[in-house]
Design an enzyme around this catalytic site. Sequence first.
Site, PDB file in Angstrom:
ATOM      1  N   TYR A 181     -77.722 -21.745 -57.025  1.00 39.26           N
ATOM      2  CA  TYR A 181     -77.400 -23.156 -57.273  1.00 39.26           C
ATOM      3  C   TYR A 181     -77.658 -23.956 -55.993  1.00 39.26           C
ATOM      4  CZ  TYR A 181     -74.084 -21.397 -60.916  1.00 39.26           C
ATOM      5  OH  TYR A 181     -73.486 -20.794 -61.989  1.00 39.26           O
ATOM      6  N   HIS A 209     -71.561 -28.544 -64.319  1.00 36.64           N
ATOM      7  CA  HIS A 209     -70.729 -29.076 -63.231  1.00 36.64           C
ATOM      8  C   HIS A 209     -70.918 -30.581 -63.088  1.00 36.64           C
ATOM      9  CE1 HIS A 209     -70.940 -24.789 -61.331  1.00 36.64           C
ATOM     10  NE2 HIS A 209     -70.130 -24.854 -62.366  1.00 36.64           N
ATOM     11  N   ASN A 245     -68.364 -24.090 -57.227  1.00 39.72           N
ATOM     12  CA  ASN A 245     -68.020 -24.532 -58.594  1.00 39.72           C
ATOM     13  C   ASN A 245     -66.842 -25.494 -58.479  1.00 39.72           C
ATOM     14  OD1 ASN A 245     -68.806 -21.729 -58.187  1.00 39.72           O
ATOM     15  ND2 ASN A 245     -69.116 -21.684 -60.387  1.00 39.72           N
TER      16      ASN A 245
HETATM   17  N1  6FA Z   1     -65.929 -24.902 -62.909  1.00 35.98           N
HETATM   18  C1  6FA Z   1     -65.497 -24.075 -61.963  1.00 35.98           C
HETATM   19  O1  6FA Z   1     -64.959 -24.516 -60.958  1.00 35.98           O
HETATM   20  N2  6FA Z   1     -65.661 -22.723 -62.112  1.00 35.98           N
HETATM   21  C2  6FA Z   1     -66.279 -22.154 -63.189  1.00 35.98           C
HETATM   22  O2  6FA Z   1     -66.401 -20.934 -63.287  1.00 35.98           O
HETATM   23  C3  6FA Z   1     -66.748 -23.029 -64.193  1.00 35.98           C
HETATM   24  N3  6FA Z   1     -67.379 -22.555 -65.289  1.00 35.98           N
HETATM   25  C4  6FA Z   1     -67.705 -23.403 -66.291  1.00 35.98           C
HETATM   26  C5  6FA Z   1     -68.218 -22.869 -67.484  1.00 35.98           C
HETATM   27  O3  6FA Z   1     -68.458 -21.582 -67.562  1.00 35.98           O
HETATM   28  C6  6FA Z   1     -68.474 -23.731 -68.562  1.00 35.98           C
HETATM   29  C7  6FA Z   1     -69.075 -23.141 -69.815  1.00 35.98           C
HETATM   30  C8  6FA Z   1     -68.167 -25.112 -68.459  1.00 35.98           C
HETATM   31  C9  6FA Z   1     -68.390 -26.053 -69.610  1.00 35.98           C
HETATM   32  C10 6FA Z   1     -67.664 -25.645 -67.280  1.00 35.98           C
HETATM   33  C11 6FA Z   1     -67.437 -24.793 -66.198  1.00 35.98           C
HETATM   34  N4  6FA Z   1     -66.902 -25.280 -65.018  1.00 35.98           N
HETATM   35  C12 6FA Z   1     -66.531 -24.419 -64.037  1.00 35.98           C
HETATM   36  C13 6FA Z   1     -66.667 -26.721 -64.823  1.00 35.98           C
HETATM   37  C14 6FA Z   1     -65.216 -27.125 -65.006  1.00 35.98           C
HETATM   38  O4  6FA Z   1     -64.624 -26.444 -66.100  1.00 35.98           O
HETATM   39  C15 6FA Z   1     -65.160 -28.624 -65.189  1.00 35.98           C
HETATM   40  O5  6FA Z   1     -65.655 -29.224 -64.020  1.00 35.98           O
HETATM   41  C16 6FA Z   1     -63.753 -29.139 -65.438  1.00 35.98           C
HETATM   42  O6  6FA Z   1     -63.171 -28.529 -66.557  1.00 35.98           O
HETATM   43  C17 6FA Z   1     -63.774 -30.639 -65.634  1.00 35.98           C
HETATM   44  O7  6FA Z   1     -62.461 -31.086 -65.876  1.00 35.98           O
HETATM   45  P1  6FA Z   1     -62.147 -32.527 -66.500  1.00 35.98           P
HETATM   46  O8  6FA Z   1     -60.686 -32.685 -66.527  1.00 35.98           O
HETATM   47  O9  6FA Z   1     -62.966 -33.517 -65.797  1.00 35.98           O
HETATM   48  O10 6FA Z   1     -62.753 -32.481 -67.982  1.00 35.98           O
HETATM   49  P2  6FA Z   1     -62.692 -31.411 -69.152  1.00 35.98           P
HETATM   50  O11 6FA Z   1     -63.946 -31.561 -69.896  1.00 35.98           O
HETATM   51  O12 6FA Z   1     -62.307 -30.087 -68.649  1.00 35.98           O
HETATM   52  O13 6FA Z   1     -61.475 -31.935 -70.063  1.00 35.98           O
HETATM   53  C18 6FA Z   1     -61.551 -33.094 -70.841  1.00 35.98           C
HETATM   54  C19 6FA Z   1     -60.526 -32.989 -71.957  1.00 35.98           C
HETATM   55  O14 6FA Z   1     -60.435 -34.219 -72.629  1.00 35.98           O
HETATM   56  C20 6FA Z   1     -60.877 -31.946 -73.012  1.00 35.98           C
HETATM   57  O15 6FA Z   1     -59.739 -31.167 -73.293  1.00 35.98           O
HETATM   58  C21 6FA Z   1     -61.315 -32.780 -74.213  1.00 35.98           C
HETATM   59  O16 6FA Z   1     -61.055 -32.149 -75.440  1.00 35.98           O
HETATM   60  C22 6FA Z   1     -60.474 -34.021 -74.035  1.00 35.98           C
HETATM   61  N5  6FA Z   1     -61.079 -35.220 -74.606  1.00 35.98           N
HETATM   62  C23 6FA Z   1     -62.348 -35.638 -74.465  1.00 35.98           C
HETATM   63  N6  6FA Z   1     -62.534 -36.793 -75.101  1.00 35.98           N
HETATM   64  C24 6FA Z   1     -61.346 -37.141 -75.648  1.00 35.98           C
HETATM   65  C25 6FA Z   1     -60.908 -38.239 -76.431  1.00 35.98           C
HETATM   66  N7  6FA Z   1     -61.744 -39.231 -76.736  1.00 35.98           N
HETATM   67  N8  6FA Z   1     -59.622 -38.265 -76.853  1.00 35.98           N
HETATM   68  C26 6FA Z   1     -58.769 -37.253 -76.537  1.00 35.98           C
HETATM   69  N9  6FA Z   1     -59.143 -36.186 -75.788  1.00 35.98           N
HETATM   70  C27 6FA Z   1     -60.400 -36.135 -75.350  1.00 35.98           C
HETATM   71  C1  ABL Z   2     -69.752 -21.757 -63.782  1.00 33.21           C
HETATM   72  O1  ABL Z   2     -69.277 -22.523 -62.956  1.00 33.21           O
HETATM   73  C2  ABL Z   2     -70.840 -22.219 -64.643  1.00 33.21           C
HETATM   74  O2  ABL Z   2     -70.566 -23.526 -65.104  1.00 33.21           O
HETATM   75  C3  ABL Z   2     -71.114 -21.329 -65.833  1.00 33.21           C
HETATM   76  O3  ABL Z   2     -72.372 -21.710 -66.315  1.00 33.21           O
HETATM   77  C4  ABL Z   2     -71.105 -19.877 -65.403  1.00 33.21           C
HETATM   78  O4  ABL Z   2     -71.275 -19.007 -66.513  1.00 33.21           O
HETATM   79  C5  ABL Z   2     -69.711 -19.580 -64.844  1.00 33.21           C
HETATM   80  N1  ABL Z   2     -69.322 -20.509 -63.844  1.00 33.21           N
HETATM   81  C6  ABL Z   2     -69.667 -18.178 -64.218  1.00 33.21           C
HETATM   82  O5  ABL Z   2     -70.497 -18.116 -63.115  1.00 33.21           O
HETATM   83  C7  ABL Z   2     -72.591 -18.790 -67.036  1.00 33.21           C
HETATM   84  C8  ABL Z   2     -72.578 -17.470 -67.790  1.00 33.21           C
HETATM   85  O6  ABL Z   2     -72.362 -16.408 -66.874  1.00 33.21           O
HETATM   86  C9  ABL Z   2     -73.898 -17.270 -68.511  1.00 33.21           C
HETATM   87  O7  ABL Z   2     -73.870 -16.117 -69.302  1.00 33.21           O
HETATM   88  C10 ABL Z   2     -74.194 -18.481 -69.390  1.00 33.21           C
HETATM   89  O8  ABL Z   2     -75.491 -18.337 -69.937  1.00 33.21           O
HETATM   90  C11 ABL Z   2     -74.120 -19.747 -68.575  1.00 33.21           C
HETATM   91  O9  ABL Z   2     -72.868 -19.847 -67.935  1.00 33.21           O
HETATM   92  C12 ABL Z   2     -74.300 -20.968 -69.469  1.00 33.21           C
HETATM   93  O10 ABL Z   2     -74.298 -22.145 -68.710  1.00 33.21           O
END
Ligand code: 6FA
Ligand code: ABL
Length: 771
Positions: free
Chosen positions: A625, A705, A748
């Site tokens: 990244y 992110h 992250n």
């Molecule tokens: N961040 C990390 O630091 N480490 C990680 O390993 C990591 N992995 C991932 C990952 O694997 C995936 C698949 C995703 C999608 C994100 C990852 N992130 C990781 C990023 C991290 O989770 C986000 O940066 C973080 O959750 C952002 O937090 P926020 O509070 O800004 O926003 P969210 O999207 O988490 O929450 C928003 C909430 O509002 C949700 O529960 C949603 O349902 C609700 N919401 C949205 N619109 C709404 C509406 N109109 N009315 C009511 N509720 C609503």
């Molecule tokens: C993160 O911060 C990333 O947002 C995710 O994309 C990441 O997971 C997790 N942390 C873990 O490093 C990956 C999965 O390991 C993959 O299998 C998947 O294809 C990918 O997220 C999808 O964005």
Amino acid sequence: MLRRVFLGLLPLVGSALAQSSSAYTDSGNGIVFQGYTDPVHNVTYGIVLPPTTETSEATEFIGEIVAPVAAQWVGIALGGAMLDNLLLVAWPNDGDIVSSTRYATDYVQPVEYDGPTLTDLPSTSVNSTHWKWVFRCQNCTSWSGGGSLATTGTGVLAWAYSDVGVDDPSDPQSTFSEHTDFGFFGEVYSAAHSDNYDAYLTGGTGTATTTTPTSTTTTSTGPTSTPTVTGTPYDYIIVGAGPGGIIAADRISEAGKSVLLLERGGPSTAETGGTYDAPWTESANLTKFDVPGLFESMFTDSNPWYWCKDITVFAGCLLGGGTSVNGALYWYPNSLDFSTGNGWPSDWQDFQLYLDKMIARLPSTDHPSTDGQRYLEQSFNVTQQLLEGQGYTQITVNDNPNQKDHAYGYSAFDFIGGQRGGPVATYFQTASARSNFVYKDYTMVNNVVRNGSQITGVQTNDTSLGPNGVVPLNPNGRVILAAGSYGTPRILFQSGIGPSDMLSIVQSSTAAANLPPASDFIDLPVGYNVSDNPSINLVFTHPSIDAYENWADVWSDPRTADADQYLQNRSGVFAGASPKMNFWRAYSGSDNNQRYMQGTVRPGAASVNTTYAYNASQIFTITVYLSTGITSRGRIGIDAALRAQPIVAPWLTDPVDKEILIQALNDVVSNMGNVTGLTMITPDNTTTISEYVDNYDPSTMDSNHWVGSAKIGTSATDAVVDTNTKVFNTDNLFITDASIIPKLPTGNPHGTLMTAVEQAVAKILALSGGP
Ligand code: 6FA
Ligand code: ABL
């Protein structure tokens, strides 16, 4: 004519029963239904049956469908699948509900089905936000082909939804296109019988009450009266229960203010009422969101209901938001992350105080298994050999947050006791214990209600919360948006706040009715300045690697010994997510900007692309990244259907970002020859790193992110919130989610985000003029 082919509802799926009906009272008619609200479209389906002793009414029921106006038509399949079942379909037309019973023997347009009698009950209604069909269905408990309702037991109901209108809305037998979405839930018929059934047939109890503590309802007598709901006001209404919303809600309720936290989705972990268990975790009642080792199955689930379906990138729509579905990699921020150079205002530099507050609530661990051992560490060991040859030093990452150059360590997480921890297991629990805190799930906020710069409440889809679904604020009250980097901009656009092109889209949409007058529109750069880490996967094989069947079996067919070990004491492989190692390095660009690279190492791979044979049981991935210092930016917006999405992709738009990323990738593999047995299979040796990056599918460069869409700053010309996180040109609207982060942190982001929210909340509470 059967013009279109229907893919049709799948037959019963295992996950259907994870969503089960419960009793709820429709405050509009006082009827206690047994039903379910689909969290994605916010459509409620309910059923009441006559008492089991009642024979003359034994073949009928009362049903209701309550849908937002975005629902163009909605259907129910009483037998849980499309084929050979009694189907009910309805839509609004000209202030009325048009409905019919249908039947299908193939996946084509369902046709008219005679036999049942449908009668609309008086609380059937259509208003500017919702339509509600409350109906008596006679001769409806069995149908052709031998199907019937299990009226004394449980069954599966299938729903079908469409955002595309039917062909001839005034005709109950109109044709229509295939549903745009469908799903299932378990209906507990045995709990749906009511002694009030006959009273309900007359329109309701006449004594409608509300089940929620958040509003008061008054009604005049008479069976067909419409209750008047007076919303209970709050000091703070917080929208979205992701990390940003949860921490704000906890800290503000801790300060004694009355707080309403609204979340569009439902429960996540078992502790919060979640029931989405893997087959092998049912005995322990542990959900997909509880078990760290189920993380990779988020991306391979056949019914991934937890993603927001109206956001085109991954976003979690359930309690915890992203922190209930993410990899939980958790980094304590470093001084660079909050520096003015990284876009933060000068009065945000004392982040350590807030970091300490976060750590006190939620410390990290780099050995999540409860026995203190590390598991499945082969990819760590192999990559360590690479990095040692490149001058890297091993550290305990969160003990040395400022060391982000030539440093590597074990991946750190915010898991607790071998289960998902994060804000849901901590801050949300303390907030929930307070009497001045109210949490409402399945509640979607469309917009804030405002009088010029003064916010007076929020518009929701739940009419039990206030008149027409509007929840009011106390005098001097405040609204905090925390709906995420996509959700928050959409709410702002629908509130008349943002660039004119986005507001024009809202003006032409179903949400136009709730916009303030155009003279009150507030022009701010909402959606601009967006960044996300560009990321590139390198896939390798090495004989020492255990690729863990690429995580394919963890949900339904886990390795027995590992599953048993986990169930016994939350230890072993399943106590951790897939990442095993992280590393960082700093680069100076030709533009004199410093940029950071992060590597994440894990067994398995999302995809492999090679012309050579390889051993799939030995694959592992290094994701590279580019983070702090990147200069590329994109833009978030909405389309005509109000779907939130990137409208300008943010990755590698600046050639220097691309140059550094290519350099970093080349560095990672520079001494591969020194690690015996290590082979890079994607890209393979017919492709150079540069070619690989040139041809990389941009959508897979997405790191999830997203930051910056409502960025913090000192001027309304290039920022959306001021240094107190208050939206410019409003009196009392704030934002505390990832959208305010001006530039990406080094790792992250959710650790940096939660530290930022701790600080934002302290500033909001200290700001005069509040409740
Ligand atoms: N961040 C990390 O630091 N480490 C990680 O390993 C990591 N992995 C991932 C990952 O694997 C995936 C698949 C995703 C999608 C994100 C990852 N992130 C990781 C990023 C991290 O989770 C986000 O940066 C973080 O959750 C952002 O937090 P926020 O509070 O800004 O926003 P969210 O999207 O988490 O929450 C928003 C909430 O509002 C949700 O529960 C949603 O349902 C609700 N919401 C949205 N619109 C709404 C509406 N109109 N009315 C009511 N509720 C609503
Ligand atoms: C993160 O911060 C990333 O947002 C995710 O994309 C990441 O997971 C997790 N942390 C873990 O490093 C990956 C999965 O390991 C993959 O299998 C998947 O294809 C990918 O997220 C999808 O964005």
